[in-house]
Design a protein around this motif. Sequence first.
Motif, PDB file in Angstrom:
ATOM      1  N   VAL A  62      16.166 -10.067  -5.030  1.00  9.30           N
ATOM      2  CA  VAL A  62      15.362  -8.969  -4.505  1.00  9.30           C
ATOM      3  C   VAL A  62      15.626  -7.738  -5.363  1.00  9.30           C
ATOM      4  O   VAL A  62      16.786  -7.429  -5.692  1.00  9.30           O
ATOM      5  N   VAL A  63      14.550  -7.038  -5.723  1.00  4.44           N
ATOM      6  CA  VAL A  63      14.645  -5.814  -6.514  1.00  4.44           C
ATOM      7  C   VAL A  63      13.747  -4.759  -5.876  1.00  4.44           C
ATOM      8  O   VAL A  63      12.966  -5.055  -4.971  1.00  4.44           O
ATOM      9  N   ARG A  64      13.855  -3.554  -6.363  1.00  2.00           N
ATOM     10  CA  ARG A  64      12.908  -2.526  -5.941  1.00  2.00           C
ATOM     11  C   ARG A  64      11.555  -2.778  -6.613  1.00  2.00           C
ATOM     12  O   ARG A  64      11.495  -3.224  -7.754  1.00  2.00           O
ATOM     13  N   ASP A  65      10.504  -2.444  -5.907  1.00  2.00           N
ATOM     14  CA  ASP A  65       9.168  -2.589  -6.480  1.00  2.00           C
ATOM     15  C   ASP A  65       8.862  -1.385  -7.367  1.00  2.00           C
ATOM     16  O   ASP A  65       8.497  -0.315  -6.877  1.00  2.00           O
ATOM     17  N   THR A  66       9.053  -1.581  -8.661  1.00  4.39           N
ATOM     18  CA  THR A  66       8.771  -0.507  -9.620  1.00  4.39           C
ATOM     19  C   THR A  66       7.475  -0.746 -10.371  1.00  4.39           C
ATOM     20  O   THR A  66       7.055   0.095 -11.174  1.00  4.39           O
ATOM     21  N   PHE A 101      19.428  -5.241   1.875  1.00  5.26           N
ATOM     22  CA  PHE A 101      18.996  -5.251   0.479  1.00  5.26           C
ATOM     23  C   PHE A 101      18.997  -3.839  -0.092  1.00  5.26           C
ATOM     24  O   PHE A 101      19.468  -3.606  -1.213  1.00  5.26           O
ATOM     25  N   THR A 102      18.474  -2.903   0.655  1.00  3.91           N
ATOM     26  CA  THR A 102      18.379  -1.518   0.173  1.00  3.91           C
ATOM     27  C   THR A 102      19.761  -0.925  -0.034  1.00  3.91           C
ATOM     28  O   THR A 102      20.022  -0.243  -1.043  1.00  3.91           O
ATOM     29  N   GLU A 103      20.674  -1.174   0.911  1.00  2.00           N
ATOM     30  CA  GLU A 103      22.049  -0.667   0.769  1.00  2.00           C
ATOM     31  C   GLU A 103      22.706  -1.230  -0.484  1.00  2.00           C
ATOM     32  O   GLU A 103      23.372  -0.508  -1.241  1.00  2.00           O
ATOM     33  N   ALA A 104      22.522  -2.538  -0.716  1.00  2.00           N
ATOM     34  CA  ALA A 104      23.145  -3.157  -1.884  1.00  2.00           C
ATOM     35  C   ALA A 104      22.542  -2.627  -3.175  1.00  2.00           C
ATOM     36  O   ALA A 104      23.258  -2.378  -4.154  1.00  2.00           O
ATOM     37  N   LEU A 105      21.236  -2.431  -3.208  1.00  2.00           N
ATOM     38  CA  LEU A 105      20.599  -1.898  -4.414  1.00  2.00           C
ATOM     39  C   LEU A 105      21.097  -0.486  -4.706  1.00  2.00           C
ATOM     40  O   LEU A 105      21.339  -0.125  -5.868  1.00  2.00           O
ATOM     41  N   ASP A 106      21.263   0.325  -3.668  1.00  2.00           N
ATOM     42  CA  ASP A 106      21.792   1.676  -3.871  1.00  2.00           C
ATOM     43  C   ASP A 106      23.231   1.624  -4.388  1.00  2.00           C
ATOM     44  O   ASP A 106      23.605   2.354  -5.315  1.00  2.00           O
ATOM     45  N   ARG A 107      24.032   0.754  -3.781  1.00  2.00           N
ATOM     46  CA  ARG A 107      25.455   0.682  -4.126  1.00  2.00           C
ATOM     47  C   ARG A 107      25.687   0.134  -5.523  1.00  2.00           C
ATOM     48  O   ARG A 107      26.627   0.549  -6.219  1.00  2.00           O
ATOM     49  N   LEU A 108      24.837  -0.792  -5.968  1.00  2.00           N
ATOM     50  CA  LEU A 108      25.062  -1.472  -7.239  1.00  2.00           C
ATOM     51  C   LEU A 108      24.222  -0.906  -8.378  1.00  2.00           C
ATOM     52  O   LEU A 108      24.274  -1.428  -9.492  1.00  2.00           O
ATOM     53  N   HIS A 142      18.891 -20.793 -11.737  1.00  2.00           N
ATOM     54  CA  HIS A 142      18.893 -19.682 -10.784  1.00  2.00           C
ATOM     55  C   HIS A 142      19.441 -18.414 -11.450  1.00  2.00           C
ATOM     56  O   HIS A 142      18.854 -17.330 -11.348  1.00  2.00           O
ATOM     57  N   ALA A 143      20.553 -18.562 -12.138  1.00  2.00           N
ATOM     58  CA  ALA A 143      21.193 -17.405 -12.780  1.00  2.00           C
ATOM     59  C   ALA A 143      20.317 -16.821 -13.880  1.00  2.00           C
ATOM     60  O   ALA A 143      20.272 -15.600 -14.056  1.00  2.00           O
ATOM     61  N   ARG A 144      19.623 -17.668 -14.634  1.00  2.00           N
ATOM     62  CA  ARG A 144      18.749 -17.159 -15.697  1.00  2.00           C
ATOM     63  C   ARG A 144      17.649 -16.268 -15.117  1.00  2.00           C
ATOM     64  O   ARG A 144      17.317 -15.218 -15.689  1.00  2.00           O
ATOM     65  N   VAL A 145      17.083 -16.683 -13.997  1.00  2.00           N
ATOM     66  CA  VAL A 145      16.029 -15.881 -13.379  1.00  2.00           C
ATOM     67  C   VAL A 145      16.595 -14.561 -12.864  1.00  2.00           C
ATOM     68  O   VAL A 145      16.008 -13.495 -13.067  1.00  2.00           O
ATOM     69  N   VAL A 146      17.746 -14.620 -12.200  1.00  2.00           N
ATOM     70  CA  VAL A 146      18.355 -13.396 -11.666  1.00  2.00           C
ATOM     71  C   VAL A 146      18.693 -12.434 -12.806  1.00  2.00           C
ATOM     72  O   VAL A 146      18.457 -11.221 -12.715  1.00  2.00           O
ATOM     73  N   ASP A 147      19.242 -12.964 -13.896  1.00  2.00           N
ATOM     74  CA  ASP A 147      19.586 -12.109 -15.032  1.00  2.00           C
ATOM     75  C   ASP A 147      18.343 -11.445 -15.619  1.00  2.00           C
ATOM     76  O   ASP A 147      18.373 -10.266 -15.998  1.00  2.00           O
ATOM     77  N   ALA A 148      17.235 -12.192 -15.699  1.00  2.00           N
ATOM     78  CA  ALA A 148      15.999 -11.616 -16.218  1.00  2.00           C
ATOM     79  C   ALA A 148      15.474 -10.527 -15.283  1.00  2.00           C
ATOM     80  O   ALA A 148      15.043  -9.459 -15.732  1.00  2.00           O
ATOM     81  N   ALA A 149      15.532 -10.785 -13.983  1.00  2.00           N
ATOM     82  CA  ALA A 149      15.049  -9.800 -13.012  1.00  2.00           C
ATOM     83  C   ALA A 149      15.886  -8.532 -13.022  1.00  2.00           C
ATOM     84  O   ALA A 149      15.375  -7.439 -12.774  1.00  2.00           O
ATOM     85  N   GLY A 150      17.182  -8.665 -13.323  1.00  2.00           N
ATOM     86  CA  GLY A 150      18.079  -7.519 -13.289  1.00  2.00           C
ATOM     87  C   GLY A 150      18.384  -6.931 -14.646  1.00  2.00           C
ATOM     88  O   GLY A 150      19.300  -6.115 -14.765  1.00  2.00           O
ATOM     89  N   ALA A 151      17.630  -7.321 -15.671  1.00  2.00           N
ATOM     90  CA  ALA A 151      17.936  -6.853 -17.027  1.00  2.00           C
ATOM     91  C   ALA A 151      17.815  -5.344 -17.153  1.00  2.00           C
ATOM     92  O   ALA A 151      18.601  -4.705 -17.850  1.00  2.00           O
ATOM     93  N   ASP A 152      16.839  -4.753 -16.458  1.00  2.00           N
ATOM     94  CA  ASP A 152      16.597  -3.321 -16.611  1.00  2.00           C
ATOM     95  C   ASP A 152      16.649  -2.551 -15.301  1.00  2.00           C
ATOM     96  O   ASP A 152      16.301  -1.375 -15.254  1.00  2.00           O
ATOM     97  N   SER A 153      17.059  -3.211 -14.231  1.00  2.00           N
ATOM     98  CA  SER A 153      17.091  -2.526 -12.937  1.00  2.00           C
ATOM     99  C   SER A 153      18.101  -3.196 -12.025  1.00  2.00           C
ATOM    100  O   SER A 153      18.603  -4.280 -12.324  1.00  2.00           O
ATOM    101  N   GLY A 154      18.375  -2.562 -10.890  1.00  2.00           N
ATOM    102  CA  GLY A 154      19.282  -3.150  -9.926  1.00  2.00           C
ATOM    103  C   GLY A 154      18.690  -4.407  -9.314  1.00  2.00           C
ATOM    104  O   GLY A 154      17.464  -4.532  -9.169  1.00  2.00           O
ATOM    105  N   VAL A 155      19.538  -5.347  -8.961  1.00  2.00           N
ATOM    106  CA  VAL A 155      19.071  -6.623  -8.428  1.00  2.00           C
ATOM    107  C   VAL A 155      20.077  -7.139  -7.411  1.00  2.00           C
ATOM    108  O   VAL A 155      21.283  -6.966  -7.573  1.00  2.00           O
ATOM    109  N   VAL A 156      19.571  -7.752  -6.348  1.00  2.00           N
ATOM    110  CA  VAL A 156      20.413  -8.394  -5.352  1.00  2.00           C
ATOM    111  C   VAL A 156      20.132  -9.894  -5.408  1.00  2.00           C
ATOM    112  O   VAL A 156      19.043 -10.331  -5.029  1.00  2.00           O
ATOM    113  N   PRO A 157      21.073 -10.694  -5.904  1.00  2.00           N
ATOM    114  CA  PRO A 157      20.842 -12.143  -5.927  1.00  2.00           C
ATOM    115  C   PRO A 157      20.752 -12.705  -4.520  1.00  2.00           C
ATOM    116  O   PRO A 157      21.476 -12.282  -3.615  1.00  2.00           O
TER     117      PRO A 157
END
Length: 284
Positions: free
Chosen positions: A16-20, A119-126, A80-95
């Motif tokens: 899960v990521v923020r919708d940018t 999800f929102t708390e984790a994105l803010d924290r990380l 699974h990890a490859r997708v998460v890494d791609a999703a979080g390459a330029d922004s915060g991500v919650v696996p």
Amino acid sequence: MTEALRADGLQYAYAVVRDTGALDAALEGVHGVAGEPVRAVVHLGLAVVAGPVPAGEFDEGPLKERLEKLEWLERIARAHARVVDAAGADSGVVPVRLATVCRGEEGLRRMVETGRERFTEALDRLDGRVEWGVKVYAAAPPPAEPAAAPTAAVSGRDYLRRRRAERQASAERWGRSEDGARQVHDALCALAEQARLHPPQDGRISGASDRNVLNAAYLLPREESPAFAERVEELARSSAGVRLELTGPWVPYSFVAPFSEDTAGAPGGGGGGPGADRRGRSGV
């Protein structure tokens, strides 16, 4: 349209990521656990990275059976990890927890509704943070030469005394290694915002012949990564009797409580996150 591509079919959730509005470009050409293209499903200001998967492999019954197969699980974890890494390459991500499968896009939206606050708390924290992994190994003591049986020159009491001294020396060696590992951990905790201790890794899994006495993850701001890596190198040079291994930087898997989509219509859910072996290793 095949079952795997139906909008109301099974959807494998990765993160899960923020919708940018910029996620589609990051996911272009990225494929998931079933070789499927992945995309973002947007809801309530967040986006779930997901992809359609076939029921014959990922419905509750087949999934439960496959999760017992180490080779299959390792392949899925790496994808699974490859997708998460791609999703979080330029922004915060919650696996999302490995092998979380929802029924249709509606199930993905319910997952966001159920876990939105977390999800929102984790994105803010990380936000802006990365994870580094450090393992400390202690070389196994050299194999002792077989003790000769008591002879007239060596009494049974002398023999037992010598064997007791050998065992004590071995225990002291391991004790010094564990003390060294604690010193390494304390030094790195002083640089990190948070730390997580994982169980020592079995050599049968890692392939390492040395005993793993520390398996830890450290969370810190991305910009502080060079200083952290330099400190690990310093500790590797100054810590006698142990070997340090540094991996990263990674998406901070260890600092997100795995989200289990149990209330949003998922037919099945797997174990924990992708795990340490998903990562390449670079010895220090």
